[in-house]
Scaffold this motif. Structure first.
Motif, short mmCIF file in Angstrom:
data_model
loop_
_atom_site.label_atom_id
_atom_site.label_comp_id
_atom_site.label_asym_id
_atom_site.label_seq_id
_atom_site.Cartn_x
_atom_site.Cartn_y
_atom_site.Cartn_z
N ARG A 204 0.81 -1.23 0.00
CA ARG A 204 0.00 0.00 0.00
C ARG A 204 0.84 1.27 0.00
O ARG A 204 0.56 2.20 -0.79
N PRO A 205 1.86 1.42 0.87
CA PRO A 205 2.64 2.67 0.83
C PRO A 205 3.28 2.94 -0.52
O PRO A 205 3.29 4.09 -0.99
N VAL A 206 3.82 1.88 -1.15
CA VAL A 206 4.47 2.07 -2.45
C VAL A 206 3.44 2.46 -3.51
O VAL A 206 3.68 3.36 -4.33
N LEU A 207 2.28 1.80 -3.49
CA LEU A 207 1.24 2.13 -4.46
C LEU A 207 0.70 3.54 -4.25
O LEU A 207 0.39 4.25 -5.22
N LEU A 208 0.58 3.96 -3.01
CA LEU A 208 0.11 5.33 -2.74
C LEU A 208 1.09 6.37 -3.27
O LEU A 208 0.69 7.37 -3.87
N VAL A 209 2.38 6.13 -3.08
CA VAL A 209 3.38 7.05 -3.63
C VAL A 209 3.31 7.05 -5.16
O VAL A 209 3.42 8.10 -5.80
N GLY A 210 3.09 5.87 -5.74
CA GLY A 210 2.94 5.79 -7.20
C GLY A 210 1.74 6.58 -7.69
O GLY A 210 1.82 7.28 -8.71
N ALA A 211 0.62 6.49 -6.97
CA ALA A 211 -0.57 7.26 -7.35
C ALA A 211 -0.33 8.76 -7.22
O ALA A 211 -0.74 9.55 -8.10
N LEU A 212 0.34 9.17 -6.17
CA LEU A 212 0.66 10.59 -5.99
C LEU A 212 1.59 11.09 -7.09
O LEU A 212 1.45 12.22 -7.57
N SER A 213 2.53 10.25 -7.50
CA SER A 213 3.42 10.62 -8.59
C SER A 213 2.65 10.78 -9.90
O SER A 213 2.93 11.70 -10.69
N ALA A 214 1.67 9.92 -10.12
CA ALA A 214 0.84 10.03 -11.33
C ALA A 214 0.03 11.33 -11.31
O ALA A 214 -0.10 12.01 -12.34
N ILE A 215 -0.53 11.67 -10.14
CA ILE A 215 -1.29 12.92 -10.02
C ILE A 215 -0.37 14.10 -10.27
O ILE A 215 -0.73 15.05 -11.00
N ALA A 216 0.83 14.07 -9.69
CA ALA A 216 1.79 15.16 -9.89
C ALA A 216 2.16 15.30 -11.36
O ALA A 216 2.28 16.42 -11.88
N SER A 217 2.32 14.17 -12.05
CA SER A 217 2.65 14.22 -13.47
C SER A 217 1.56 14.94 -14.26
O SER A 217 1.85 15.81 -15.10
#
Length: 395
Positions: A75-88
């Motif tokens: 979950r923590p890794v996936l959440l960071v991945g989702a935040l990175s996608a939003i930032a992109s």
């Protein structure tokens, strides 16, 4: 227990959605590259560099954080991945220069690199017993299907909706926010073991020949997906004369979507026969691509994309399966990561070469040359498999 199985089913569904939603964002810019080029006054070489920069983020995430989800949880890794996608997507919305586009692509690559292995593991781990044997296929569809959905969704929005350089990213921000919520509400699936550290890359001596053959097939296949994801709109507009962003999106997405279908349908095949078949289909696809570019045929381009997608899907899936099969269990992580590094390098470097070749020879000639080069690689792989088969060696 029925209740537990139902909860696992919900978790699997939510994680599958999150996986697909993040993948969608990584290919959404494809139909927009021509618009960015007009707005910022750059050519095809710069377009290919912007596309390829994404690979930098993917490889960094895979190598630096590839093992983290085993230690701190999925979950923590996936959440960071989702935040990175939003930032992109937010950075894309503010893009006013090539430099900003490069930053957006790196962030997109980070999100994909964080999601690819972690979400695959999470979907498989969350699957209820009835779905356990199909969970890997579900993860494959989410991954490749999401990549295929990005250009298709964006192409339609760019062509027929207002705000062609904005609306797609607002849509993806909403999708990624929902993905983050989905990840937040599912139970953790990782047993959490091991130590933090970068992902090692190595190939044991006993698997190097198999790895070389499988990697050659993967390189050829991913070079083709990179070509269609970065250059398909230019082929349509400048060679065929079709200036429709929805058609450009459809052309790019068809490679990914047919790859996903081919991977599912080809699962029962013997790996050696499947890799050989995939390479032969890739050769056919590149032949069709070269002919369609020579005669400026839209139908030919679509057929080439579909054919190449089938060949790429079969050869990549079974190439990975062959590598994993021949690798000792305690080394599979580093060997699989090495295989993906080869694939992502193939996604970026050849397409930049296409941009350079276009400057020297023109788009049509550069495209035909690219098709011939990939066909030669796929033929070399096919020849190696046939030679090994005559000797009684397995791939």
């Amino acid at each position: 227990m029925p209740g537990e199985g139902r909860m696992r089913g919900y978790s699997m569904f939510l994680l599958t959605y999150a996986f697909a939603a993040i993948m969608v964002g990584s290919t959404m810019p494809t139909p927009m590259y021509a618009l960015y080029a007009q707005k910022m006054h750059f050519g095809l070489l710069t377009t290919t560099v912007i596309f390829a920069t994404y690979t930098t983020g993917v490889l960094f995430a895979l190598l630096a954080f590839g093992r983290w989800s085993d230690v701190i949880g999925r979950r923590p890794v996936l959440l960071v991945g989702a935040l990175s996608a939003i930032a992109s997507s937010i950075v894309f919305l503010t893009a006013d220069s090539v430099g900003v586009l490069l930053v957006a692509r790196v962030l997109s690559g980070l999100s994909v690199g964080l999601f690819t292995g972690t979400a695959t593991a999470a979907v498989i781990e969350a699957a209820p017993a009835a779905w356990r044997h199909r969970a890997a296929a579900v993860a494959t569809v989410a991954n490749i299907g999401g990549l295929g959905g990005g250009p298709l969704i964006a192409g339609i929005l760019v062509q027929y909706a207002p705000d062609p350089l904005g609306l797609s990213f607002f849509v993806h921000i909403a999708m990624a926010v929902l993905a983050a919520i989905a990840v937040s509400v599912v139970p953790e699936t990782s047993p959490r073991h091991g130590r933090l550290g970068p992902q090692r890359l190595s190939v044991p001596a006993q698997v190097r020949t198999v790895f070389a053959v499988a990697s050659l097939a993967a390189f050829a296949g991913f070079a083709v997906t990179g070509l269609f994801a970065a250059v398909a709109p230019s082929f349509l507009a400048n060679v065929v004369g079709v200036d429709n962003h929805a058609v450009a999106g459809l052309l790019a997405s068809s490679v990914y979507l047919t790859s996903a279908v081919a991977q599912l349908l080809a699962r029962p095949m013997d790996s050696q026969r499947a890799i050989a078949t995939g390479c032969a289909i890739l050769v056919a696809g590149m032949t069709i691509l070269a002919v369609s570019l020579h005669f400026s045929s839209l139908t030919g381009l679509i057929v080439a994309a579909v054919t190449a997608g089938i060949g790429q899907g079969i050869s990549f899936y079974h190439g990975l399966a062959a590598v994993v099969e021949h690798t000792p269990e305690d080394r599979r992580g580093e060997v699989s990561s090495s295989y993906f590094v080869v694939a992502y390098i193939a996604l970026s470097i050849p397409v930049v070469g296409e941009g350079l070749a276009t400057q020297a020879w023109g788009l049509r000639t550069a495209g035909v040359t690219f098709a011939v080069a990939v066909a030669v690689l796929a033929t070399a792989c096919l020849s190696a498999i046939l030679i090994r088969g005559r000797r009684g060696d397995r791939v």
